[in-house]
Design an enzyme around this catalytic site. Sequence first.
Site, PDB file in Angstrom:
ATOM      1  N   ALA B  37       0.848  -1.198   0.000  1.00  0.00           N
ATOM      2  CA  ALA B  37       0.000   0.000   0.000  1.00  0.00           C
ATOM      3  C   ALA B  37       0.881   1.245   0.000  1.00  0.00           C
ATOM      4  CB  ALA B  37      -0.894   0.011   1.235  1.00  0.00           C
ATOM      5  N   ASP B  38       0.627   2.168  -0.938  1.00  0.00           N
ATOM      6  CA  ASP B  38       1.396   3.411  -0.943  1.00  0.00           C
ATOM      7  C   ASP B  38       0.638   4.503  -0.182  1.00  0.00           C
ATOM      8  OD1 ASP B  38      -0.544   4.479  -2.621  1.00  0.00           O
ATOM      9  OD2 ASP B  38       0.649   4.217  -4.434  1.00  0.00           O
TER      10      ASP B  38
END
Lengths: 334, 79
Positions: B37-38
């Site tokens: 997840a960014d």
Amino acid sequence: MAGGSGPTGRGVTISGWGASLPETVVTNADLTTLFDTSDEWIVERSGIRSRHVATGPFVPGPDAHADVDGVGTTATLSIEAGRRALARAGVEPSEVGLLILCTTSPDQAVPATSAAVAASLGIGGGAMDLNAACAGFTYGMVAAHGMVTAGLDRVLLIGAETLSRLTNWTDRTNAFLFGDGAGALLFEAVGGDDGLLGWDLGVDGSLVSILYADHDGSGMVMKGKEVFRRAIRATVESATASLERAKVDPAEVALFVPHQANWRIMSAVAERLGIGEDRIASVIEHTGNTSSASIPLALVEALEAGRVHEGDVILLAGFGAGMTWASAVWRWLG
Amino acid sequence: MDNAEAFDKFKECAVEVLQVAPEQVTPEARFADDLDADSLDLVELVMALEEKFDINVDESELEGVETIAQAFDLVTSKL
């Protein structure tokens, strides 16, 4: 503020369209020569692979308007897109009662860039600029529709930007987002049905600080995460309001034309509205965020690709600095 | 709402927004390394949590949040 259309006997249709992009293409790989970034990082966060620019470090020569005619890069793109829209409609410029140029990057502080564009095209009536940032073109659609309803036979609406002039080319957090371009639509009076089924316009000026550019040339300042989530919420709420006023279910939307700011925002909004990704008109991969020009660029590309048919319902929705937001539900009358 | 109940609600959001398996959502899981997840995924998760728990989280409060446990603590501190 919002509205829907009623039976007036005088309808409005879109009879012409055109687009223009500057020649110079800057890829994500090109940007790695300016600051620490990568194609993968940019694509992942924005969906952008390249953008067209008329000024900046990849374009040789100065970005000056000519003192004699006021024509700079924003006007040049506007003139080309406007000329194509008029040709497509088979309308002479002298028959156009009003030119509305939506832009947040005019060529001069004074006068409005629409003056030079109107002169170059030979527009018969008046001309004005409209600035509602990235929501500008949808604001412009509602205004153009209103002026035709009020009695003008034809209004030429252009969205055009030279965002490369407002870009801080050393800011790795947002310089990759912006691009230049122009798109134009010609609105004409018709007897009977009206294209505009519902609309919604809004602004919250307490949010100026999350996205702005000053006159001093220091470029765009953006609190990305704050803009990201507010953009998603504002666009979903506005689009939902327009759809309700138009009495249109999201399932009936044939084409969704969102402001092309970031693919992640576009897809998040579509998902929340219940609109499949295959119904999104997107040009962001090769244009970047072109502010007022993004919606007409995406719509024109969809029209040219034969994705729009008579009777189709199109949802347009944008948000921008201010923050502003705007949406409209339009039935394509063919 | 007790802690286990709150974590179940939190997990539901994380599974849906981050598109991960429920068993991946453990307190020690790291957003970037374990959940792919960014920063924008994290913002979307927080948006979902704000709606689910009826809370408000400021952008500045997300700085330094790297694990599920840190995000969950941020949420429970507002309940």
